[in-house]
Motif scaffolding. Structure first.
Motif, PDB file in Angstrom:
ATOM      1  N   HIS A 100       1.482   4.292   7.785  1.00 20.96           N
ATOM      2  CA  HIS A 100       0.745   3.271   8.550  1.00 20.96           C
ATOM      3  C   HIS A 100      -0.703   3.179   8.068  1.00 20.96           C
ATOM      4  O   HIS A 100      -1.241   2.079   7.884  1.00 20.96           O
ATOM      5  N   MET A 101      -1.349   4.323   7.872  1.00 19.80           N
ATOM      6  CA  MET A 101      -2.767   4.316   7.502  1.00 19.80           C
ATOM      7  C   MET A 101      -2.996   3.695   6.126  1.00 19.80           C
ATOM      8  O   MET A 101      -4.043   3.091   5.879  1.00 19.80           O
ATOM      9  N   THR A 102      -2.028   3.831   5.222  1.00 21.29           N
ATOM     10  CA  THR A 102      -2.174   3.279   3.869  1.00 21.29           C
ATOM     11  C   THR A 102      -1.557   1.893   3.751  1.00 21.29           C
ATOM     12  O   THR A 102      -1.560   1.297   2.666  1.00 21.29           O
ATOM     13  N   ARG A 103      -0.994   1.363   4.854  1.00 21.05           N
ATOM     14  CA  ARG A 103      -0.323   0.056   4.857  1.00 21.05           C
ATOM     15  C   ARG A 103       0.773  -0.003   3.789  1.00 21.05           C
ATOM     16  O   ARG A 103       0.879  -0.962   3.030  1.00 21.05           O
ATOM     17  N   GLY A 104       1.570   1.065   3.753  1.00 18.26           N
ATOM     18  CA  GLY A 104       2.737   1.047   2.886  1.00 18.26           C
ATOM     19  C   GLY A 104       2.534   1.603   1.499  1.00 18.26           C
ATOM     20  O   GLY A 104       3.444   1.517   0.664  1.00 18.26           O
ATOM     21  N   ARG A 105       1.377   2.204   1.217  1.00 12.85           N
ATOM     22  CA  ARG A 105       1.153   2.789  -0.117  1.00 12.85           C
ATOM     23  C   ARG A 105       1.636   4.232  -0.213  1.00 12.85           C
ATOM     24  O   ARG A 105       1.505   4.875  -1.245  1.00 12.85           O
ATOM     25  N   MET A 106       2.200   4.763   0.851  1.00  8.09           N
ATOM     26  CA  MET A 106       2.596   6.171   0.910  1.00  8.09           C
ATOM     27  C   MET A 106       3.981   6.388   0.321  1.00  8.09           C
ATOM     28  O   MET A 106       4.882   5.573   0.490  1.00  8.09           O
ATOM     29  N   MET A 107       4.139   7.508  -0.407  1.00  9.82           N
ATOM     30  CA  MET A 107       5.434   7.935  -0.919  1.00  9.82           C
ATOM     31  C   MET A 107       5.638   9.405  -0.534  1.00  9.82           C
ATOM     32  O   MET A 107       4.671  10.151  -0.345  1.00  9.82           O
ATOM     33  N   PHE A 108       6.884   9.801  -0.417  1.00  7.17           N
ATOM     34  CA  PHE A 108       7.205  11.165  -0.002  1.00  7.17           C
ATOM     35  C   PHE A 108       8.032  11.851  -1.076  1.00  7.17           C
ATOM     36  O   PHE A 108       9.130  11.414  -1.404  1.00  7.17           O
ATOM     37  N   GLY A 109       7.462  12.907  -1.652  1.00  8.00           N
ATOM     38  CA  GLY A 109       8.181  13.714  -2.626  1.00  8.00           C
ATOM     39  C   GLY A 109       8.523  15.060  -2.016  1.00  8.00           C
ATOM     40  O   GLY A 109       7.699  15.682  -1.333  1.00  8.00           O
ATOM     41  N   ALA A 110       9.750  15.530  -2.260  1.00  5.31           N
ATOM     42  CA  ALA A 110      10.230  16.762  -1.628  1.00  5.31           C
ATOM     43  C   ALA A 110      10.687  17.763  -2.670  1.00  5.31           C
ATOM     44  O   ALA A 110      11.178  17.403  -3.741  1.00  5.31           O
ATOM     45  N   GLY A 111      10.518  19.051  -2.336  1.00 13.82           N
ATOM     46  CA  GLY A 111      10.983  20.127  -3.199  1.00 13.82           C
ATOM     47  C   GLY A 111      11.104  21.410  -2.411  1.00 13.82           C
ATOM     48  O   GLY A 111      10.694  21.483  -1.236  1.00 13.82           O
ATOM     49  N   PRO A 171      13.211  -0.017   4.317  1.00  9.68           N
ATOM     50  CA  PRO A 171      13.746   0.685   5.484  1.00  9.68           C
ATOM     51  C   PRO A 171      13.042   2.000   5.782  1.00  9.68           C
ATOM     52  O   PRO A 171      13.227   2.567   6.841  1.00  9.68           O
ATOM     53  N   SER A 172      12.232   2.495   4.829  1.00 18.28           N
ATOM     54  CA  SER A 172      11.454   3.708   5.065  1.00 18.28           C
ATOM     55  C   SER A 172      10.442   3.862   3.950  1.00 18.28           C
ATOM     56  O   SER A 172      10.424   3.093   2.983  1.00 18.28           O
ATOM     57  N   VAL A 173       9.606   4.876   4.081  1.00 16.93           N
ATOM     58  CA  VAL A 173       8.755   5.301   2.973  1.00 16.93           C
ATOM     59  C   VAL A 173       9.648   5.584   1.759  1.00 16.93           C
ATOM     60  O   VAL A 173      10.768   6.082   1.905  1.00 16.93           O
ATOM     61  N   GLU A 174       9.162   5.251   0.558  1.00 14.10           N
ATOM     62  CA  GLU A 174       9.927   5.620  -0.631  1.00 14.10           C
ATOM     63  C   GLU A 174       9.950   7.136  -0.753  1.00 14.10           C
ATOM     64  O   GLU A 174       8.920   7.796  -0.599  1.00 14.10           O
TER      65      GLU A 174
END
Length: 407
Positions: A100-111, A171-174
């Motif tokens: 929300h704070m980045t207006r959709g510029r956020m991505m989520f990487g997991a490990g 549908p969600s954060v990338e």
């Protein structure tokens, strides 16, 4: 139709020698993301580490919040969040807030967590890190898609849990999963239909695993009703470029030896090739590009070919081998001379130039005729007193008369 545009970014662990002021080091990481945003880089992924002294960012979310306020276009991701270290609801809620704070510029990487020493301090059995990543990821994916989740585990519990804010991105954060040599990340990406972050893609083992890991992800995706998207596949490798190979080699004398020391003596990530001259070995094996924009283009093209069908983004592994000025210049050379090759930025320019060159004689004839007609019209109306002979010759293509002798 134009081909898919290859994106460029950076994977910022980061790496900072212990003789440097850590406060200023983190500040410079923020400045790097700002510089990338100005140059037109597409994305930056920020790491999470808690020990070993080099990789200083403990919270990629805090860093991303600061970087987002300093930038306009670049997308920002956790590269990566170590899932066994966090309760899935709390981590998903932080990612959702940043979306929300980045207006959709956020991505989520997991490990699962790269440094065994991090897990050791938290009492997390190393043998369980990947299992816990898989378990947490299944819950986080659903939470970030706005679903309600109930799940009981031996290390966390969710009871009718949901994010209180509907996700900004649909549908969600990338989302993407880190993968190196083992099939763990590729399997998880396929099972959940997520992107793949291929770390160490330029190392010998990582390079050889590219096609096989993609095949594993694709197979898993088919089994779980998903389709893997090559545009969501990102490859990571270290590069430093300058106008000449000699200059690039001179630049990296600043910090490359310290980086090699960290990977050989401290971190449990043996990516530096063995040999009497590790720098030569890194270049010869393709682990690193230390050279010119043409060298970078050749290596990336090799990765495209080896991948068996292409990928969506190439991420520079941020390494601080060179001083700040040379580092900024390397990123600028990437943007100026490497991006265009893989993004077809100059295709129309080349075509336009070739068309004008091929038709230059016709265009020249027409312009001479048009301008010459105006000159003749003026001479008929006003006389030739103010028309210089050399101008007439230039326009008509005729030989100019010799200058009059003085006297």
């Amino acid at each position: 139709m134009l081909p898919q545009r290859l994106r460029f970014g950076a994977f910022i662990a980061p790496f900072h020698p212990i003789d440097e002021n850590p406060t200023l080091a983190i500040q410079r990481d923020l400045e790097l993301v700002e510089w990338m945003d100005q140059l037109g880089f597409d994305e930056a992924w920020i790491g999470e580490h808690h020990s070993a002294a080099y990789e200083l960012i403990a919270s990629p979310e805090v860093f991303i919040a600061a970087a987002a306020e300093r930038t306009k276009h670049i997308r920002l991701g956790t590269g990566v969040s170590s899932l066994p270290y966090h309760h899935p609801l709390i981590l998903a809620d932080r990612i959702n807030q940043l979306d929300h704070m980045t207006r959709g510029r956020m991505m989520f990487g997991a490990g699962p967590g790269a440094l065994v020493s991090d897990a050791f301090m938290m009492g997390i059995p190393v043998a369980k890190q990947r299992d816990r990543m898989d378990e947490a990821l299944g819950c986080i994916v659903r939470l970030l898609r706005g679903e309600e989740v109930t799940h009981k585990s031996d290390w966390f519990e969710l009871d009718k849990a949901r994010l209180q804010m509907t996700p900004y991105s649909r549908p969600s954060v990338e989302m993407a999963v880190a993968s190196q040599v083992s099939p763990t990340g590729a399997r998880a990406a396929g099972q959940h239909g997520l992107g793949l972050l291929s770390l160490g893609a330029t190392s010998t083992a990582g390079f050889n695993a590219l096609a096989s890991n993609w095949a594993i992800a694709t197979e898993q995706a088919e089994e779980h009703g998903h389709i893997m998207d090559r545009n969501a596949w990102r490859l990571v490798g270290p590069m430093h470029i300058a106008e000449t190979r000699e200059q690039a080699m001179e630049d990296v004398r600043f910090g490359l030896d310290k980086w090699i020391f960290y990977f050989r003596e401290i971190a449990n990530l043996p990516i530096v090739p063995e040999g009497p001259d590790p720098v030569k070995a890194m270049v010869d094996t393709g682990l690193a590009v230390i050279g010119t924009p043409d060298d970078a283009i050749a290596r990336i093209q090799q990765l495209v070919d080896e991948s068996g069908g292409g990928f969506g983004a190439f991420l520079l592994m941020a390494h601080n081998w060179a001083n700040w000025g040379a580092t900024k210049h390397s990123y600028e050379l990437m943007a100026r001379y490497v991006f265009p090759h893989f993004q077809n930025l100059n295709d129309n320019r080349h075509a336009s130039m070739a068309w004008v060159k091929d038709n230059k004689e016709e265009f020249t004839t027409q312009v001479r005729g048009a301008v010459g007609a105006r000159i003749v019209q003026h001479m008929m109306e006003k006389g030739a007193e103010n028309i210089r002979p050399e101008i007439v010759a230039l326009i008509t293509g005729a030989a100019a008369p010799p200058p009059k002798a003085d006297g």
